[in-house]
Design an enzyme around this catalytic site. Structure first.
Site, short mmCIF file in Angstrom:
data_model
loop_
_atom_site.label_atom_id
_atom_site.label_comp_id
_atom_site.label_asym_id
_atom_site.label_seq_id
_atom_site.Cartn_x
_atom_site.Cartn_y
_atom_site.Cartn_z
N ARG A 1 98.13 93.05 -92.18
CA ARG A 1 98.45 94.21 -92.61
C ARG A 1 99.96 94.67 -92.67
O ARG A 1 100.44 94.12 -91.79
CB ARG A 1 97.64 95.49 -91.73
CG ARG A 1 96.13 95.31 -91.90
CD ARG A 1 95.70 95.99 -93.39
NE ARG A 1 94.30 96.03 -93.39
CZ ARG A 1 93.65 95.31 -94.17
NH1 ARG A 1 93.93 94.37 -94.70
NH2 ARG A 1 91.96 95.52 -94.06
N HIS B 1 98.69 91.71 -102.04
CA HIS B 1 97.34 92.02 -101.33
C HIS B 1 96.18 91.22 -101.91
O HIS B 1 95.05 92.01 -102.28
CB HIS B 1 96.94 93.49 -100.89
CG HIS B 1 96.19 93.39 -99.99
ND1 HIS B 1 96.14 94.55 -98.85
CD2 HIS B 1 95.00 92.75 -99.39
CE1 HIS B 1 95.22 94.48 -98.07
NE2 HIS B 1 94.52 93.50 -98.17
P1 NAP Z 1 88.60 89.00 -86.31
O1 NAP Z 1 87.66 88.03 -86.75
O2 NAP Z 1 88.19 90.33 -85.96
O3 NAP Z 1 89.82 88.25 -85.44
C1 NAP Z 1 90.81 89.00 -85.09
C2 NAP Z 1 91.66 88.34 -83.91
O4 NAP Z 1 92.59 88.96 -83.60
C3 NAP Z 1 90.79 87.68 -82.75
O5 NAP Z 1 91.11 86.42 -82.54
C4 NAP Z 1 91.35 88.69 -81.57
O6 NAP Z 1 91.19 88.17 -80.26
C5 NAP Z 1 92.79 88.95 -82.11
N1 NAP Z 1 93.45 89.96 -81.60
C6 NAP Z 1 93.02 91.04 -81.95
N2 NAP Z 1 93.88 92.28 -81.08
C7 NAP Z 1 94.49 91.42 -80.61
C8 NAP Z 1 95.65 91.75 -79.46
N3 NAP Z 1 95.86 92.74 -78.98
N4 NAP Z 1 96.26 90.91 -78.83
C9 NAP Z 1 95.99 89.37 -79.34
N5 NAP Z 1 95.10 89.05 -80.25
C10 NAP Z 1 94.42 89.94 -80.98
O7 NAP Z 1 89.37 89.33 -87.84
P2 NAP Z 1 89.37 88.75 -88.96
O8 NAP Z 1 88.11 88.51 -89.90
O9 NAP Z 1 89.84 87.15 -88.75
O10 NAP Z 1 90.54 89.24 -89.80
C11 NAP Z 1 91.73 89.50 -89.46
C12 NAP Z 1 92.57 90.57 -90.39
O11 NAP Z 1 92.86 90.10 -91.60
C13 NAP Z 1 91.64 91.71 -90.78
O12 NAP Z 1 91.48 92.72 -89.67
C14 NAP Z 1 92.26 92.17 -91.78
O13 NAP Z 1 93.49 93.28 -91.67
C15 NAP Z 1 93.07 91.32 -92.48
N6 NAP Z 1 92.65 90.57 -93.85
C16 NAP Z 1 93.59 90.79 -94.56
C17 NAP Z 1 93.21 90.25 -96.01
C18 NAP Z 1 94.15 90.06 -97.27
O14 NAP Z 1 93.73 90.01 -98.18
N7 NAP Z 1 95.33 90.10 -96.87
C19 NAP Z 1 91.99 89.94 -96.29
C20 NAP Z 1 90.87 90.02 -95.46
C21 NAP Z 1 91.18 90.24 -93.85
P3 NAP Z 1 89.94 87.86 -79.44
O15 NAP Z 1 89.42 86.62 -80.27
O16 NAP Z 1 90.51 87.67 -78.36
O17 NAP Z 1 89.01 88.85 -79.51
C1 GLV Z 2 91.20 93.08 -96.79
O1 GLV Z 2 92.25 93.26 -96.67
C2 GLV Z 2 90.02 93.09 -95.96
O2 GLV Z 2 90.42 93.65 -94.62
O3 GLV Z 2 88.89 92.67 -96.26
#
Ligand code: NAP
Ligand code: GLV
Length: 313
Positions: A228, A276
């Site tokens: 983000r 994005h």
């Molecule tokens: P997720 O499965 O919830 O994984 C989040 C990771 O971040 C976990 O490993 C978590 O640790 C870690 N984390 C959270 N808070 C933290 C902190 N304070 N300190 C250290 N580590 C922390 O999320 P995801 O599905 O992988 O998605 C991640 C993010 O990608 C989304 O929230 C979104 O903002 C972004 N995204 C972007 C796009 C794009 O097109 N650019 C698309 C989709 C998603 P733990 O494992 O210990 O819980």
């Molecule tokens: C896109 O940014 C998502 O969070 O799925």
């Protein structure tokens, strides 16, 4: 079963058709601002992306809210407008993992194999071999090793790149050097050549990519932000690129999207900008996942992807 649907996406009919094909028994109501009829309809589920507060205000009738994306920062920002006891369920990969793996692998390899420099050479018809970077000096550090971070790590491992991760809770993952918590961050950063941000945006992670963090990377490090815009202190990155501490960045997300015309990132050739698009929500993967979860909830079963509102993701 009644379902409220809301998305700023232009292809609403395609979403409705997809849900109806798999759940013909469901009545779908598209919510539109100011449409009092839709607001008055009692519903079992809401399926939505970046909803306005008015949509969810007082909706304690819902059994669950499905977020049409992985990140839940936009919905959690609604705070007290959210019904307190209704679970929020995020998309769980749903085709985003492979897209993230493609995007980040491309950015890492482009930097490591010096394609940017070859492109510059081409513009002046130069045929000049550039010594490759050594792989052992090219550790990729992934902030956030959740659903998407793990897919990124697995893709990079295919190229035999050293991979390390940083998470909130301790982890032990094959082939990855794992760090966690505030105490583990400095050590993680000091050995990271390419920093990839795949964190959720929460009160703990906002502005994490600031001067203090980025300065702890070795000189010549590269940044990839696919999480983000709120993670990055944009002016501080620019200053570190101009000072030579950071070699460059590939950025998919920004504080203000679309990136404003006058933003200085547009004039910095060492920053690659994408709109994005690193991992988009795919209808064909998301609809069956959500329908499967609705059916599981109706049978009283637990489902994956339920958001921990206190943690913020
Ligand atoms: P997720 O499965 O919830 O994984 C989040 C990771 O971040 C976990 O490993 C978590 O640790 C870690 N984390 C959270 N808070 C933290 C902190 N304070 N300190 C250290 N580590 C922390 O999320 P995801 O599905 O992988 O998605 C991640 C993010 O990608 C989304 O929230 C979104 O903002 C972004 N995204 C972007 C796009 C794009 O097109 N650019 C698309 C989709 C998603 P733990 O494992 O210990 O819980
Ligand atoms: C896109 O940014 C998502 O969070 O799925």
């Amino acid at each position: 079963m009644r379902i409220i649907f809301y998305s700023p996406d232009n292809h609403i009919q395609a979403w409705l058709d997809g849900f109806t094909a798999l759940m013909p028994e469901a009545q779908l109501h598209v919510w539109r601002e100011g449409d009092e009829r839709a607001a008055a309809i009692a519903a079992d589920y809401a399926i939505l992306w970046r909803p306005p507060a008015a949509l969810l205000q007082g909706r304690s009738d819902l059994k669950a809210i499905f977020n049409l994306g992985a990140g839940v920062d936009a919905i959690l920002k609604l705070g007290s407008a959210l019904p307190a006891n209704v679970p929020i369920i995020r998309l769980d990969d749903a085709g985003m993992g492979v897209q993230m793996a493609e995007y980040v692998s491309h950015a890492v390899l482009r930097y490591m194999r010096r394609f940017d420099e070859y492109e510059l050479q081409r513009s002046s018809k130069q045929w000049q071999f550039l010594p490759p970077h050594e792989k052992q000096d090219f550790t990729v550090g992934i902030l956030g090793i959740g659903v998407l971070g793990k897919r990124i790590a697995a893709a990079l491992a295919q190229f035999e790149l050293p991979v390390r991760s940083w998470s909130r809770n301790p982890k032990s993952l094959p082939g990855i050097t794992c760090f966690d918590g505030t105490d583990g961050l400095d050590q993680f950063l000091s050995g990271t050549r390419v920093l990839v941000c795949a964190l959720p945006l929460t009160s703990d992670t906002e502005n994490i990519l600031d001067r203090a963090t980025l300065s702890k990377l070795p000189r010549g490090a590269y940044l990839i932000n696919v999480a983000r815009g709120g993670h990055l202190a944009e002016a501080e990155l620019l200053a570190l690129i101009r000072s030579g501490h950071i070699a460059g960045a590939t950025l998919d997300v920004f504080r203000h999207e679309p990136l404003p015309q006058q933003h200085p990132f547009w004039d910095e050739p060492r920053i690659t900008i994408t709109p994005h698009m690193a991992a988009t929500t795919l209808r064909n993967d998301s609809i069956p996942q959500i329908v499967g979860k609705i059916r599981a909830l109706e049978r009283g079963e637990a489902v994956a992807g339920v958001v921990d509102r206190d943690a913020g993701y």
